[in-house]
Design a protein around this motif. Structure first.
Motif, PDB file in Angstrom:
ATOM      1  N   LYS A 122     -17.064 -53.335  30.680  1.00 38.41           N
ATOM      2  CA  LYS A 122     -17.148 -54.632  31.341  1.00 38.41           C
ATOM      3  C   LYS A 122     -15.787 -55.101  31.856  1.00 38.41           C
ATOM      4  O   LYS A 122     -15.665 -56.211  32.381  1.00 38.41           O
ATOM      5  N   TRP A 123     -14.769 -54.273  31.688  1.00 37.87           N
ATOM      6  CA  TRP A 123     -13.436 -54.650  32.152  1.00 37.87           C
ATOM      7  C   TRP A 123     -13.236 -54.195  33.592  1.00 37.87           C
ATOM      8  O   TRP A 123     -13.623 -53.094  33.967  1.00 37.87           O
ATOM      9  N   ILE A 124     -12.682 -55.084  34.392  1.00 38.31           N
ATOM     10  CA  ILE A 124     -12.241 -54.719  35.732  1.00 38.31           C
ATOM     11  C   ILE A 124     -10.801 -55.200  35.887  1.00 38.31           C
ATOM     12  O   ILE A 124     -10.406 -56.208  35.287  1.00 38.31           O
ATOM     13  N   GLU A 125     -10.023 -54.466  36.659  1.00 35.98           N
ATOM     14  CA  GLU A 125      -8.641 -54.865  36.862  1.00 35.98           C
ATOM     15  C   GLU A 125      -8.597 -56.082  37.785  1.00 35.98           C
ATOM     16  O   GLU A 125      -9.351 -56.160  38.756  1.00 35.98           O
ATOM     17  N   PRO A 126      -7.718 -57.040  37.477  1.00 35.88           N
ATOM     18  CA  PRO A 126      -7.629 -58.224  38.341  1.00 35.88           C
ATOM     19  C   PRO A 126      -7.138 -57.851  39.731  1.00 35.88           C
ATOM     20  O   PRO A 126      -6.249 -57.019  39.887  1.00 35.88           O
ATOM     21  N   GLU A 127      -7.749 -58.479  40.733  1.00 30.41           N
ATOM     22  CA  GLU A 127      -7.346 -58.247  42.116  1.00 30.41           C
ATOM     23  C   GLU A 127      -6.279 -59.243  42.528  1.00 30.41           C
ATOM     24  O   GLU A 127      -6.036 -60.243  41.860  1.00 30.41           O
ATOM     25  N   PHE A 128      -5.681 -58.982  43.665  1.00 32.97           N
ATOM     26  CA  PHE A 128      -4.739 -59.916  44.270  1.00 32.97           C
ATOM     27  C   PHE A 128      -5.443 -61.234  44.541  1.00 32.97           C
ATOM     28  O   PHE A 128      -6.537 -61.267  45.093  1.00 32.97           O
ATOM     29  N   ASN A 129      -4.818 -62.332  44.122  1.00 35.98           N
ATOM     30  CA  ASN A 129      -5.389 -63.659  44.328  1.00 35.98           C
ATOM     31  C   ASN A 129      -4.624 -64.365  45.434  1.00 35.98           C
ATOM     32  O   ASN A 129      -3.489 -64.781  45.231  1.00 35.98           O
ATOM     33  N   PRO A 130      -5.220 -64.519  46.629  1.00 37.15           N
ATOM     34  CA  PRO A 130      -4.503 -65.130  47.739  1.00 37.15           C
ATOM     35  C   PRO A 130      -4.116 -66.577  47.483  1.00 37.15           C
ATOM     36  O   PRO A 130      -3.190 -67.089  48.068  1.00 37.15           O
ATOM     37  N   GLU A 131      -4.837 -67.263  46.564  1.00 37.93           N
ATOM     38  CA  GLU A 131      -4.511 -68.656  46.279  1.00 37.93           C
ATOM     39  C   GLU A 131      -3.158 -68.777  45.585  1.00 37.93           C
ATOM     40  O   GLU A 131      -2.488 -69.795  45.655  1.00 37.93           O
ATOM     41  N   GLN A 132      -2.757 -67.712  44.888  1.00 37.63           N
ATOM     42  CA  GLN A 132      -1.487 -67.736  44.177  1.00 37.63           C
ATOM     43  C   GLN A 132      -0.361 -67.109  44.992  1.00 37.63           C
ATOM     44  O   GLN A 132       0.759 -67.009  44.530  1.00 37.63           O
TER      45      GLN A 132
END
Length: 663
Positions: A652-662
């Protein structure tokens, strides 16, 4: 039986006219809960009960923030004895606020505390039982033997309370039902109610009535159903009408915690249930009372609301969840999740960059759009059409007059006033929105039958908003009209906290009963607000809309954290730990993580969680998958990494993606 329930206000005085449920008054020192008295605001300390000075100072901060009743944990006899020192210290400082001892597992501590403080809270799931998660088959005789054992263990406390004038809360928690209750009734609202009634019967046999009852759960649907069922069972069983303590356990922190609390508590307050309120946030306790006050203050003067026409019946079961049957219109209704519509009609000349307020991010260097978990489904632009191509999956709603002039009518949809739609002018072949007030709905009923191209945007001017919307939806059900309905609410320019609480109550209260196919929070009439403030309002409305859908458990769009409010039993810094876990895992859409400070709020209280992080000793953490222990005594500095590894092994783990809001 169900037909009878549907046609009677079986759990409240009226579902269309606001009035508080009449209860017996329960005296807690100088404070009276129930009767004709105002709803009492309470909270719970987080300082170690053996830290007398720290407890006193925290109590004072809580009192000054609006707390009228203070609960303090007494996990053992020494803490129970120290309540006397805390009480004395407060009295010396001039504070007369009554104290409540919170008891789990230790009847001896309860018996000591009942001679000191004004009220004791016992949890019927663990007062006389040790939970082992065992399924046991009982005969009527063996079950009665268990009840006799409980009576023997509980009776001394009842007699002490009678002698000393001490009130009692019988506080059932969904996650800590005894093995006996689970074996006979299962993990159900009925099991929660029966857990309390077993102890209440003993009190009534002893002619002891200074009792408040609670039915808490971190699942808002279960919580609301359990309180409603409790009221019905009290009346059916000929019990006294005892006051109710309202609360959602493990609501979390920040916006999510406030919204989740309001969905559960507000839904019941709307029907006149509740005599004392505690909002459980994973924050310092002095921040809880103002939230509870804001929820409760909304009902001052509510009885003066305009009349609401009662439907012929309420054709749904208020004690279990079932989604209203609707036809599918585009992606509304049918088997679709509720949709989020965000009003941006006060913002003309929108730019692609400003769409980040509704969760859609334009990346100019790639000439692409990216959407986060809170990307709205539709935007309402009224008479201010969008001057650029919207991202895939997002659609625009315009006023009918504006839509008529639009060259691209395929990817935008008209919103008609009721009279405009009845005139049967140009329609979109697939999806048409009709803005209708509850007072004018009756005029539309004949024209709505068999329609499969209409979604109602249902609004009301009645200050008793949720019941007015609910009555209108019930009328549609009685008439067999299955068009999707999106509640449309306008709270004007008010504080963010009030918007969270009011929307969670008004929309969440409908969703709890399976009513409503989305949410639309309107922008106030035009004012001189700066553009940046308007965009902040849009962002708030978008976030709150998704938060309400999640809290009502009708659309899961983000990681859910079931985190208990800190108390004197907590074995680590809950706020810091919750923030740390959230930072590492908040991209796991739909995953539920329980964060519990001690075993009392451990595997039972996080019954809904997929994974659990529970304090089991100083600096030691026990990690769970569901209710199964996976790793014990993990050093706290490694525990989050170990938790992530468990999630990873569970695929159930996925690597976090780039967050454009940050960015």
């Amino acid at each position: 039986m169900k037909a009878l329930l549907h046609n009677l206000d079986s759990y409240c005085t009226s579902r269309t006219r606001y009035s508080r449920r009449k209860t017996i008054p329960v005296q807690v020192g100088p404070v009276t809960i129930g009767g004709d008295n105002p709803i009492v605001i309470q909270s719970m300390t987080t300082v170690d009960t053996m830290d007398t000075g720290g407890s006193i100072e925290q109590c004072i901060r809580m009192i000054e923030s609006g707390c009228e009743l203070i609960r303090i944990t007494a996990p053992s006899m020494k803490e129970a004895e120290n309540l006397a020192a805390i009480k004395e210290g407060l009295r010396q400082r001039g504070y007369q606020t009554p104290l409540v001892a919170d008891i789990h597992f230790t009847p001896n501590a309860a018996e000591i505390a009942a001679k000191i403080v004004e009220k004791v809270r016992i949890n019927p799931g663990n007062y006389a039982d040790k939970k082992k998660f065992e399924l046991i088959t009982y005969t009527d005789e063996s079950y009665q033997e268990e009840l006799d054992r409980i009576r023997e263990r509980f009776l001394p406390l009842v007699r002490i309370c009678k002698e000393h004038g001490t009130a009692m809360r019988i506080g059932t928690n969904h996650g800590s039902l005894s093995d006996r209750i689970m074996s006979r009734y299962g993990d159900t609202p009925l099991g929660m109610v029966e857990s309390a009634l077993e102890f209440l019967r003993i009190c009534e046999e002893e002619n002891f009535h200074q009792i408040v009852i609670s039915m808490k759960s971190s699942n808002t649907q279960v919580m609301v159903q359990a309180y409603r069922l409790l009221v019905q069972k009290l009346e059916e069983g000929g019990f006294q009408p005892y006051p109710l303590h309202l609360g959602v356990t493990e609501a979390g922190d920040g916006e999510d915690g406030r919204i989740k609390s309001a969905v559960g508590i507000g839904t019941l307050l709307e029907d006149g249930l509740g005599d004392t309120v505690r909002v459980s946030l994973t924050e310092d306790p002095e921040f809880e009372a103002p939230v509870a006050q804001a929820l409760v203050a909304r009902y001052a003067g509510r009885a003066e609301h305009a009349p609401i026409a009662a439907p012929a019946a309420y054709p749904y079961d208020p004690f279990s969840y079932k989604k209203r049957e609707t036809v599918e219109v585009a992606n509304f209704g049918g088997a679709n999740v509720p949709r989020v519509i965000v009003d941006m009609s006060r913002l003309g000349d929108l730019s692609p960059k400003e769409m980040k307020a509704v969760g859609h991010f334009y990346l100019p260097e790639l000439d692409k759009w990216k959407m986060n978990d809170l990307g709205s489904d539709y935007i309402y632009t009224g008479e201010q059409p969008i001057p650029f191509m919207l991202p895939n999956g997002m659609k625009q709603i315009q006023s009918w007059e504006t839509w008529k002039q639009n060259a691209d009518r395929k990817n935008s949809f008209p919103a008609f006033k009721a009279a405009e739609w009845l005139a049967q002018s140009e329609l979109h072949p697939e999806l048409n929105f009709v803005e209708v007030d509850t007072e004018e709905l009756a005029e539309l009923l004949p024209a709505l039958r068999e329609r499969k191209d209409v979604v109602l945007l249902l609004e009301t001017k009645n200050s008793h908003a949720m019941p007015a919307l609910r009555a209108a939806l019930a009328t549609l059900m009685v008439e067999g009209i299955q068009v999707p309905v999106v509640p449309s609410l306008n709270y004007g320019d008010q504080s963010a906290d009030k918007t969270m609480l009011y929307a969670a109550t008004d929309v969440g209260g409908l969703l709890i009963d399976g009513l409503g196919e989305g949410v639309l929070l309107r922008m106030a009439a035009k004012s001189a607000q700066p553009r940046e403030q308007l965009l902040d309002m849009v962002k708030l409305h978008n976030s709150v809309s998704f938060g309400v859908l999640q809290a009502a458990r009708t659309r899961m769009t983000k990681t859910e954290y079931i985190s208990c409010p800190s108390c004197g039993r907590t074995l680590f810094d809950l706020q810091e730990t919750t923030a740390m876990i959230r930072k590492r895992t908040d991209h796991l859409k739909g995953v539920k993580i329980g964060i519990m400070g001690c075993i009392v709020n451990g595997p039972g209280e996080m019954a809904d969680a997929d994974y659990g992080y529970v304090g089991s000793g100083k600096g030691k953490i026990t990690l769970y998958k569901g209710q199964e222990v996976i790793k014990r005594s993990v050093p706290s500095e490694r525990a989050v990494d170990e938790l992530i590894e468990i999630i990873r092994q569970d695929n159930k783990w996925i690597e976090p993606e780039f967050n454009p809001e940050q960015a």
